[in-house]
Write an enzyme that holds these catalytic residues in place. Sequence first.
Site, PDB file in Angstrom:
ATOM      1  N   LEU A  15      54.728 -68.843  12.702  1.00 15.60           N
ATOM      2  CA  LEU A  15      56.146 -68.988  12.994  1.00 15.60           C
ATOM      3  C   LEU A  15      56.480 -70.403  13.435  1.00 15.60           C
ATOM      4  O   LEU A  15      57.502 -70.970  13.030  1.00 15.60           O
ATOM      5  CB  LEU A  15      56.559 -67.988  14.071  1.00 15.60           C
ATOM      6  N   ASP A  38      48.996 -76.231  26.396  1.00 15.85           N
ATOM      7  CA  ASP A  38      48.470 -74.943  26.838  1.00 15.85           C
ATOM      8  C   ASP A  38      49.501 -74.323  27.765  1.00 15.85           C
ATOM      9  O   ASP A  38      49.732 -74.818  28.880  1.00 15.85           O
ATOM     10  CB  ASP A  38      47.141 -75.159  27.556  1.00 15.85           C
ATOM     11  N   ALA A  70      51.288 -67.284  21.239  1.00 20.76           N
ATOM     12  CA  ALA A  70      50.876 -65.899  21.500  1.00 20.76           C
ATOM     13  C   ALA A  70      49.423 -65.687  21.100  1.00 20.76           C
ATOM     14  O   ALA A  70      48.910 -66.347  20.188  1.00 20.76           O
ATOM     15  CB  ALA A  70      51.757 -64.919  20.722  1.00 20.76           C
ATOM     16  N   ASP A 112      56.906 -55.464  18.228  1.00 21.92           N
ATOM     17  CA  ASP A 112      57.082 -54.010  18.173  1.00 21.92           C
ATOM     18  C   ASP A 112      55.987 -53.272  18.948  1.00 21.92           C
ATOM     19  O   ASP A 112      56.169 -52.105  19.327  1.00 21.92           O
ATOM     20  CB  ASP A 112      57.066 -53.538  16.713  1.00 21.92           C
ATOM     21  N   TYR A 135      47.001 -55.634  23.440  1.00 27.81           N
ATOM     22  CA  TYR A 135      47.973 -56.609  22.934  1.00 27.81           C
ATOM     23  C   TYR A 135      49.388 -56.218  23.357  1.00 27.81           C
ATOM     24  O   TYR A 135      50.145 -57.041  23.892  1.00 27.81           O
ATOM     25  CB  TYR A 135      47.859 -56.682  21.412  1.00 27.81           C
TER      26      TYR A 135
END
Length: 295
Positions: A15, A38, A70, A112, A135
């Site tokens: 992304l 970081d 992420a 999601d 996660y």
Amino acid sequence: MSALELLVPGGTGQLGRDLAALAGPGLGVTAPGSAELDVTKPGAVIEAVTALAERAAAAGARPVVVNAAAYTAVDQAETEEERAFAINADGPRVLAAACSSRRVPLVHVSTDYVFAGDATQPYEPGDPLGPRTAYGRTKAAGEDAVLGSGASAWVVRTAWVYGKHGSNFVKTMVSLESSRDTLSVVDDQRGSPTWSADLAAGLVELAERIADGTGPAARVLHCTGGGDTTWFGFAQAIFRYLGADPARISPCTTEDFPRPAPRPAYSVLSGKAWQEAGLTPLRPWEDALAAYFAT
């Protein structure tokens, strides 16, 4: 001069690279990867957010942070939850604190996986969370950190993201098409494929609204490709665009492919709040996939 100046932590990811590609007149983008920034290091984050504010002021622009950093190795997170938590929860907390102190708005990208995945209709932003994986837990904690920070912040959940960079389902199917005569793909998990280039454009539109002082009242939004399908249906569509026979793919169940982290059976996110905020809905996933293969 840039009207909008973005800082994109996680800028070398799937992304992040698509966000960086949107830079041009009216949009400045600084997109450092984790080696450069970081997000778990407060000193580095404060320095980066301060520099963003200074660049924006010098350019007569408005600063916004779009956090694309992420830990996304879903299965690996089951045995590395502490590391995943550091990136997915501690990192956003540090970013939000720096943004709050510098009065810089923050857009945080989530997933999601914060939901249980057992719904029968699209998840709304305010639906109860129920992550079933490490996660998902770490991403939910990141949302809480951002929304409770006091920063001017928005959380944008997305799902089933693919793009030209990094590892993703589309790239895997392209590789398997050329290396296997037949393959089986799960047909009992449903979601909305989302091209990272479309998602990037949606996030920039949101950032522009926030910078203009007309950011949505809703602080949690969903942004995915339009419509939904299963992984099997998605794979068949990919084969068609490759000029391959979709009949080479057979449907199977989740039980046929056990994974360390359970996959949500239902990952469809409602875009109603996004549209009600006056933001442009992403195009149907089939149209986006056609555009992906045309580029």
